[in-house]
Every structure is written in C-alpha cells, then in structure tokens.
Design a protein around this motif. Sequence first.
Motif, short mmCIF file in Angstrom:
data_model
loop_
_atom_site.label_atom_id
_atom_site.label_comp_id
_atom_site.label_asym_id
_atom_site.label_seq_id
_atom_site.Cartn_x
_atom_site.Cartn_y
_atom_site.Cartn_z
N ASN A 70 -26.63 3.46 90.39
CA ASN A 70 -26.00 3.19 89.15
C ASN A 70 -26.32 1.82 88.30
OD1 ASN A 70 -24.97 5.83 89.40
ND2 ASN A 70 -23.14 5.05 90.73
N ASP A 71 -26.58 0.70 89.21
CA ASP A 71 -26.68 -0.27 88.68
C ASP A 71 -28.32 -0.34 88.14
OD1 ASP A 71 -27.12 -3.14 88.13
OD2 ASP A 71 -27.00 -3.87 90.12
N LYS A 72 -28.31 -0.41 86.78
CA LYS A 72 -29.68 -0.32 86.02
C LYS A 72 -30.70 -1.45 86.52
CE LYS A 72 -29.01 3.25 83.58
NZ LYS A 72 -29.83 4.58 83.71
N CYS A 97 -40.94 1.44 101.74
CA CYS A 97 -39.42 1.10 101.32
C CYS A 97 -38.96 0.93 102.44
CB CYS A 97 -38.76 2.41 100.57
SG CYS A 97 -39.26 2.60 98.89
N ARG A 98 -39.19 1.37 103.75
CA ARG A 98 -38.77 1.18 105.19
C ARG A 98 -38.93 -0.40 105.37
NH1 ARG A 98 -41.31 3.56 108.74
NH2 ARG A 98 -41.39 5.45 107.92
N LYS A 99 -40.40 -0.40 105.14
CA LYS A 99 -40.81 -2.04 105.58
C LYS A 99 -40.35 -3.10 104.82
CE LYS A 99 -44.69 -0.62 108.24
NZ LYS A 99 -44.79 -1.11 109.59
N LYS A 100 -40.07 -2.66 103.39
CA LYS A 100 -39.53 -3.86 102.47
C LYS A 100 -38.02 -3.62 102.31
CE LYS A 100 -43.77 -5.42 101.80
NZ LYS A 100 -43.97 -6.77 101.97
N ASN A 101 -37.25 -2.82 103.14
CA ASN A 101 -35.81 -2.57 102.74
C ASN A 101 -35.45 -2.36 101.26
OD1 ASN A 101 -35.29 -2.94 105.52
ND2 ASN A 101 -35.19 -5.07 105.53
N LEU A 102 -35.94 -1.40 101.00
CA LEU A 102 -35.79 -0.90 99.46
C LEU A 102 -35.07 0.42 99.22
CD1 LEU A 102 -39.32 -1.65 97.78
CD2 LEU A 102 -37.06 -3.04 97.66
N VAL A 103 -34.51 0.75 98.32
CA VAL A 103 -33.97 2.07 98.05
C VAL A 103 -32.58 2.28 99.08
CG1 VAL A 103 -34.08 4.36 97.24
CG2 VAL A 103 -35.85 2.75 96.74
N LEU A 111 -39.92 8.27 90.89
CA LEU A 111 -38.36 8.70 90.06
C LEU A 111 -37.97 9.88 91.15
CD1 LEU A 111 -39.59 8.94 86.28
CD2 LEU A 111 -37.99 7.13 87.71
N SER A 112 -38.78 10.80 91.66
CA SER A 112 -38.21 11.72 92.56
C SER A 112 -37.58 11.13 93.81
CB SER A 112 -39.12 12.77 92.93
OG SER A 112 -40.39 12.31 93.62
N PHE A 113 -38.46 10.30 94.50
CA PHE A 113 -37.85 9.58 95.75
C PHE A 113 -36.57 8.65 95.48
CE2 PHE A 113 -37.89 5.85 98.61
CZ PHE A 113 -37.97 6.69 99.85
N MET A 114 -36.52 7.91 94.55
CA MET A 114 -35.35 7.31 94.10
C MET A 114 -34.09 8.19 94.09
SD MET A 114 -37.00 3.79 92.33
CE MET A 114 -35.46 2.90 92.36
N LYS A 115 -34.45 9.24 93.51
CA LYS A 115 -33.09 10.09 93.05
C LYS A 115 -32.56 10.67 94.40
CE LYS A 115 -34.63 11.53 88.71
NZ LYS A 115 -34.91 12.34 87.83
N LYS A 116 -33.38 10.70 95.50
CA LYS A 116 -32.69 11.07 96.84
C LYS A 116 -31.47 10.57 97.14
CE LYS A 116 -36.91 12.72 98.76
NZ LYS A 116 -37.82 12.81 99.73
#
Length: 173
Positions: free
Chosen positions: A145-147, A130-136, A168-173
């Motif tokens: 909140n944007d589905k 995610c750091r390399k791809k600029n995600l989350v 899912l657990s990572f994205m809830k952080k």
Amino acid sequence: MEKIPCLSTYMEKYSVFYLSKYSVTKQKFKTILQRKINKDLYQKKISESQYNKSDVVIELILEKFIRLNIINDKRNIKARISSLVSKGHSLKKITLSLMKDQYEKNLINLEINNLKNNLDFEIQLIETYCRKKNLVMFDTNFNQNDKDMYNKTLNKLLRQGFNLENCLSFMKK
C-alpha cells in the motif's frame, strides 16, 4: 627478447594453458589468440613472416580444440544460461550477456526461445531475483500500500530488464 622458433607449438602450449583456466566460445578464443599474436609481434617475440602465417595457425589450433570437444559452444551456452538463471537475471540481461561472450546469434536465439517456451519462466526469474535482493514478499518491511516503496521496487525490477506486465502480476501476489 628470445625469438620463438615454432609458432604453432608455441600457440598450442599457450592455448592449453588458457583453456585449462577458462571455458570460452569459438569466436572469443580466436580473438584471444589474435591478441596474443599481436602482443608477441609488438614485443618482438615473433617475426613478420610468423605473424603473416598466424591466421592459418590460429585456424588449425581452433579446429583441433573443437574436434577434441574442448571448445563446444552448445554445451557452454547451456551452462552459462543456467548460471545466469540461478543468479536471477532477466531474459534481456541473459541475452546481452551471451552476446558479450560472443556466442553466435542463431545459437543465442535458439536457446532463448527454448527458455521462453517454458510457461511463467520470467515470473520464476523475477522470484529468484527478488529472493536474492530481498524484495517484495522476501522483504519484511515491504508494504504494497506504500506507493513510494511499491514504485521503487517496480522500477528496480524494470531496470533489471523484466517485462512490465510480469512485474505487476508478480507484485500483486
């Protein structure tokens, strides 16, 4: 075309040249040498009798470079894994990459199990990706909140081979 007088000397020189550029596995190096022999036979650089003796020559050269510790699968697989981990690849993608590089299956399984023993290792891989791809959390425009954005990011992580629960657990952080 000029005929090659001594196949073993010729193949040894080629091996030194090749190994000075690339680090390869035992099986991949054997395949490369066999391809070189086939190409030289087709180009009529070697005779049929030399071609028939080529398997023995290849085995001798292979054993020589293993004995000299130039070809060392255990050392190479650790370096390859650390390179893939730093790029943020998933365990699944790392395994496929190692199989493509023709490492032995038992060596791959041993090293992957060593990685799995580290708790939250896949979470660290997801974070690196995610750091390399600029995600989350690394994306300034990311809105949990944007589905559509959430599902798009989740699908991207799943396509990379990461586990659904860990994503899912990572994205809830």
